[in-house]
Design a protein around this motif. Structure first.
Motif, short mmCIF file in Angstrom:
data_model
loop_
_atom_site.label_atom_id
_atom_site.label_comp_id
_atom_site.label_asym_id
_atom_site.label_seq_id
_atom_site.Cartn_x
_atom_site.Cartn_y
_atom_site.Cartn_z
N LEU A 26 0.83 -0.57 -0.09
CA LEU A 26 -0.10 0.26 -0.22
C LEU A 26 0.41 1.57 -0.60
N ASP A 27 2.16 1.40 0.17
CA ASP A 27 3.02 2.65 0.72
C ASP A 27 2.96 2.61 -1.22
N ASN A 28 3.23 2.27 -2.19
CA ASN A 28 3.45 2.75 -3.63
C ASN A 28 2.04 3.05 -4.04
N LEU A 29 0.57 2.79 -3.18
CA LEU A 29 -0.25 3.87 -4.24
C LEU A 29 0.31 5.06 -2.61
N LEU A 30 0.69 5.43 -1.30
CA LEU A 30 -0.39 6.57 -1.04
C LEU A 30 0.96 7.21 -0.73
N CYS A 31 1.99 7.28 -1.72
CA CYS A 31 2.86 8.40 -2.00
C CYS A 31 3.94 7.63 -3.22
N SER A 32 4.62 8.64 -4.21
CA SER A 32 4.91 8.19 -5.34
C SER A 32 6.49 8.03 -4.44
N TYR A 33 6.42 8.53 -3.51
CA TYR A 33 8.44 7.98 -2.89
C TYR A 33 7.70 7.16 -1.54
N GLN A 34 6.58 6.71 -1.71
CA GLN A 34 6.88 5.65 -0.25
C GLN A 34 5.91 5.69 0.80
N GLY A 35 5.17 5.70 1.36
CA GLY A 35 5.05 5.91 2.40
C GLY A 35 3.15 6.85 2.80
N LEU A 36 3.52 7.42 3.97
CA LEU A 36 1.93 8.32 4.32
C LEU A 36 2.29 9.52 4.63
N PRO A 37 2.90 10.99 3.95
CA PRO A 37 3.13 11.87 4.05
C PRO A 37 3.07 12.52 4.91
N LYS A 38 4.16 13.41 5.93
CA LYS A 38 3.79 13.98 6.89
C LYS A 38 2.27 15.83 6.56
N GLY A 39 2.00 16.10 7.05
CA GLY A 39 0.73 17.29 7.08
C GLY A 39 -0.02 17.29 5.60
N VAL A 40 -0.18 16.29 5.74
CA VAL A 40 -1.21 16.21 4.35
C VAL A 40 -2.84 15.25 4.84
N ASN A 41 -3.78 15.76 3.58
CA ASN A 41 -5.10 15.64 4.31
C ASN A 41 -5.52 14.77 2.86
N TYR A 42 -5.39 13.28 3.89
CA TYR A 42 -5.75 12.19 2.69
C TYR A 42 -7.89 11.63 2.95
N MET A 43 -8.97 11.93 2.02
CA MET A 43 -10.16 11.64 2.47
C MET A 43 -10.53 9.57 1.21
N ILE A 44 -10.80 9.36 2.22
CA ILE A 44 -11.11 8.00 1.76
C ILE A 44 -12.88 7.83 1.74
N ILE A 45 -13.11 6.99 1.18
CA ILE A 45 -14.97 7.07 0.53
C ILE A 45 -14.93 6.04 -0.19
N GLY A 46 -16.49 4.88 -0.13
CA GLY A 46 -16.34 3.85 -0.95
C GLY A 46 -17.36 3.10 -0.47
N ASP A 47 -17.59 2.11 -1.56
CA ASP A 47 -19.12 1.45 -1.40
C ASP A 47 -19.17 1.16 -0.34
N PRO A 48 -20.73 1.10 0.54
CA PRO A 48 -21.03 0.48 1.82
C PRO A 48 -20.30 -0.74 2.09
N GLY A 49 -19.56 -0.90 3.10
CA GLY A 49 -19.91 -2.73 3.39
C GLY A 49 -17.96 -2.83 2.53
N VAL A 50 -17.54 -2.26 2.11
CA VAL A 50 -16.02 -2.79 0.94
C VAL A 50 -14.90 -2.49 2.20
N GLY A 51 -14.99 -2.04 3.47
CA GLY A 51 -14.16 -2.36 4.24
C GLY A 51 -12.82 -1.11 4.31
N LYS A 52 -13.88 0.21 4.73
CA LYS A 52 -13.12 1.02 4.63
C LYS A 52 -12.65 1.61 6.43
N THR A 53 -13.39 1.50 7.03
CA THR A 53 -13.01 1.76 8.54
C THR A 53 -12.20 0.40 8.85
N THR A 54 -12.48 -1.12 8.98
CA THR A 54 -10.19 -2.33 8.83
C THR A 54 -9.73 -1.34 7.79
#
Length: 284
Positions: A26-54
């Motif tokens: 998942l690090d490959n998708l989170l950022c082009s230089y791998q991982g979750l950056p600092k000081g940013v805002n990522y919004m998560i949306i999805g179909d019902p029951g797809v596992g957003k919280t998990t």
């Protein structure tokens, strides 16, 4: 106050650009230089029951395991302690996360807004909110303000934390789950959309079939690529399973397609050059 600057004059601590790692593909998708950056805002949306919280809890738990010194907070505005117990039973690693449970108060002594503000002011490296829509509704009801005002209050608070205006002077990253319409469209104002660094979407191959394959993708991404799919499943206990092999295969195919397109373009350019040369010689 003059807000005009030249970026060459702006100075940042180098540690601001050292990302948090989940140690998964998942690090490959989170950022082009791998991982979750600092000081940013990522919004998560999805179909019902797809596992957003998990998925979010799994991200937080993996980051916590990889970087124990990072302060991580999960704000639950949808589930209570009993609800989360079900998740912890299936994913024991979630039990080590710090969680702030907020529920809508029905009396004058309810102070969710102050509680959230004071808690965030302590300074957290990563904060996940489940969900922004529910927390916004709680603030709206308790503070007796409009929906727009409640959103503005939350966004201003998030912006302050992004810019390290807290007791620890850390640039907080926010992962906020947001509700969607029945058609899967994002709910929120244009201001909310503009504040988002990246829009992570969790989707089903067949939205009408809850048992179809699930994948993570980004439809907006200032720090990485859009449209790349990473398939996952939640059928195992203990960890979310990301299909790294399938991801690598699809990436290899895309690289091959890219190389073929480049070769075709180069061939076309060489042909045009040769044609133009012969045409000039003929006319000359």
């Amino acid at each position: 106050m003059n807000r005009i600057v030249k970026m060459r004059d702006v100075r940042f601590d180098k540690s601001l650009f050292v990302n948090f790692r989940t140690r998964t593909v998942l690090d490959n998708l989170l950022c082009s230089y791998q991982g979750l950056p600092k000081g940013v805002n990522y919004m998560i949306i999805g179909d019902p029951g797809v596992g957003k919280t998990t998925i979010i809890l799994d991200m937080l738990a993996n980051i916590h395991a990889a970087q124990p010194a990072a302060r991580i907070l999960f704000i639950s505005a949808e589930m209570n302690e009993i609800d989360l117990a079900v998740y912890v039973e299936r994913f024991p690693k979630f039990s080590d996360l710090e969680i702030l449970f907020v529920e809508c108060g029905f009396d004058e002594d309810a102070h969710t807004w102050q509680l959230v503000s004071d808690t965030l002011n302590e300074g957290w490296d990563i904060v996940a909110i489940d969900s922004f829509y529910e927390l916004q509704g709680i603030v709206k009801e308790e503070e007796n303000v409009t929906n727009k005002r409640a959103e503005s209050m939350l966004l201003s608070l998030i912006k302050q934390q992004n810019k390290a205006q807290n007791q620890r002077d850390v640039n907080t990253t926010f992962l906020t789950i947001q509700q969607v319409t029945k058609s899967g469209a994002f709910i929120g104002s244009n201001r909310l959309k503009h504040m988002i660094t990246a829009m992570m979407e969790l989707r089903l191959d067949n939205p009408k079939n809850i048992y179809s394959d699930r994948y993570v993708t980004f439809s907006k991404h200032r720090r990485g690529d859009v449209g790349v799919k990473l398939y996952y499943n939640l059928s195992t206990t203990g960890d979310v399973f990301f299909d790294e092999e399938r991801y690598e295969q699809e990436q290899a195919i895309k690289r091959l397609q890219h190389n073929v397109r480049n070769e075709l373009h180069n061939f076309a350019d060489r042909f045009d050059q040769l044609f133009n040369t012969l045409n000039r010689q003929h006319n000359g």
